[in-house]
Motif scaffolding. Structure first.
Motif, short mmCIF file in Angstrom:
data_model
loop_
_atom_site.label_atom_id
_atom_site.label_comp_id
_atom_site.label_asym_id
_atom_site.label_seq_id
_atom_site.Cartn_x
_atom_site.Cartn_y
_atom_site.Cartn_z
N GLY A 102 50.87 47.35 40.77
CA GLY A 102 49.83 48.01 39.78
C GLY A 102 50.99 47.56 38.49
N SER A 146 56.64 33.82 41.20
CA SER A 146 55.30 34.01 42.64
C SER A 146 56.08 33.36 43.87
CB SER A 146 54.79 31.89 42.12
OG SER A 146 54.15 31.96 42.80
N LYS A 147 55.52 34.58 44.34
CA LYS A 147 56.59 34.89 45.92
C LYS A 147 55.59 33.68 46.47
CE LYS A 147 56.41 39.17 48.76
NZ LYS A 147 57.87 38.98 49.54
N THR A 188 50.14 32.34 41.35
CA THR A 188 51.22 32.60 40.44
C THR A 188 51.51 30.44 39.51
OG1 THR A 188 51.18 34.65 40.50
CG2 THR A 188 52.10 33.68 38.66
N THR A 214 48.59 36.78 38.02
CA THR A 214 47.47 36.98 39.01
C THR A 214 47.46 38.06 39.88
OG1 THR A 214 48.70 35.54 41.01
CG2 THR A 214 47.83 34.61 39.49
C1 FMN Z 1 54.52 43.48 48.05
C2 FMN Z 1 53.11 42.82 47.44
C3 FMN Z 1 52.43 43.94 46.51
C4 FMN Z 1 51.48 43.82 45.77
N1 FMN Z 1 50.75 44.39 45.15
C5 FMN Z 1 50.42 44.22 44.17
C6 FMN Z 1 48.96 45.34 43.22
O1 FMN Z 1 50.17 46.47 43.01
N2 FMN Z 1 48.44 45.61 42.81
C7 FMN Z 1 47.54 43.98 42.49
O2 FMN Z 1 46.33 43.67 42.18
N3 FMN Z 1 47.68 43.16 43.82
C8 FMN Z 1 49.32 43.42 44.29
N4 FMN Z 1 49.41 42.63 45.27
C9 FMN Z 1 48.99 41.13 45.59
C10 FMN Z 1 49.26 39.90 44.78
O3 FMN Z 1 49.85 39.93 43.33
C11 FMN Z 1 47.82 38.47 45.00
O4 FMN Z 1 48.46 37.91 45.73
C12 FMN Z 1 49.05 37.70 43.95
O5 FMN Z 1 48.33 36.25 43.52
C13 FMN Z 1 50.63 36.86 44.17
O6 FMN Z 1 50.69 36.06 43.97
P1 FMN Z 1 51.95 34.94 44.00
O7 FMN Z 1 51.54 33.64 44.59
O8 FMN Z 1 52.20 34.00 43.15
O9 FMN Z 1 53.18 35.33 44.62
C14 FMN Z 1 51.13 42.28 45.86
C15 FMN Z 1 51.26 41.47 46.76
C16 FMN Z 1 52.36 41.80 47.44
C17 FMN Z 1 53.06 40.57 48.18
#
Ligand code: FMN
Length: 173
Positions: A55, A9-10, A14, A79
């Motif tokens: 993706g 989770s960044k 998640t 997520t």
């Molecule tokens: C660098 C980056 C790339 C991402 N690429 C996608 C993607 O390819 N497809 C998608 O549906 N969401 C994408 N997202 C959205 C994240 O998957 C979504 O906000 C997720 O909840 C982040 O989870 P986290 O808060 O646990 O890090 C991306 C977000 C970031 C920061």
């Protein structure tokens, strides 16, 4: 029965869902970020929680999912910015299934996770823009109460957690 929840989770979306799943497990259980996570082969039940990047499951989770091929009870949790139940969400989950192929995948759940404004801005400036961007505005506020509830139901359906007895609370503690 040994149970393990591993998450990547960044931004925290998640992690919140992974912690919610963890709170519903009863018995011997551990939770760990993917960096330094234990060998999944040592556990009876493993939940892997990842976010979508390009993706697909984020790259740390991809590496971990490859180690899960022998897991007897694997639940995949994710997520993404793309809409729930969209083709994009399905393709990402299919990739996760492929990476862990051989494991007994008992259930999956994914929902939207709010995308930070700087990430939205950077994606909007790309040419072509990533396909998930068009749905990303609707990710604001997710994961929300309904997402947590649906995760709970999915974990029950998969047999990872028990269905609450009459009068017991279903929601996460
Ligand atoms: C660098 C980056 C790339 C991402 N690429 C996608 C993607 O390819 N497809 C998608 O549906 N969401 C994408 N997202 C959205 C994240 O998957 C979504 O906000 C997720 O909840 C982040 O989870 P986290 O808060 O646990 O890090 C991306 C977000 C970031 C920061």
């Amino acid at each position: 029965m040994k149970q393990l929840v591993v998450y990547s989770s960044k931004g925290g979306n998640t992690r919140k869902l992974a912690e919610a799943a963890f709170s519903r497990l009863s018995g011997e259980k551990e939770i760990s970020p993917v960096a330094g996570a234990p060998d999944p082969g040592d556990y009876d039940v493993v939940v892997v929680a990842f976010w979508y990047q390009g993706g697909q499951p984020d790259s740390d989770s991809q590496q971990y999912l490859k180690k899960c091929k022998g897991v007897r009870k694997l639940f995949l949790l994710a997520t993404h910015g793309a809409a729930k139940d969209s083709d994009i969400s399905r393709l990402g989950m299919n990739k996760a299934r492929e990476l862990a192929s051989g494991a007994n995948i008992v259930g999956t759940f994914s929902c939207q996770g709010e995308v930070p404004q700087n990430v939205l801005d950077a994606a909007a400036n790309k040419d072509p823009q990533p396909p998930w961007l068009k749905d990303a505005a609707t990710a604001t506020g997710h994961p929300d109460r309904e997402d947590f509830y649906e995760l709970s139901l999915a974990l029950e359906k998969a047999g990872v957690v028990e269905v609450p007895k009459p009068g017991e609370k279903r929601m996460f503690s």
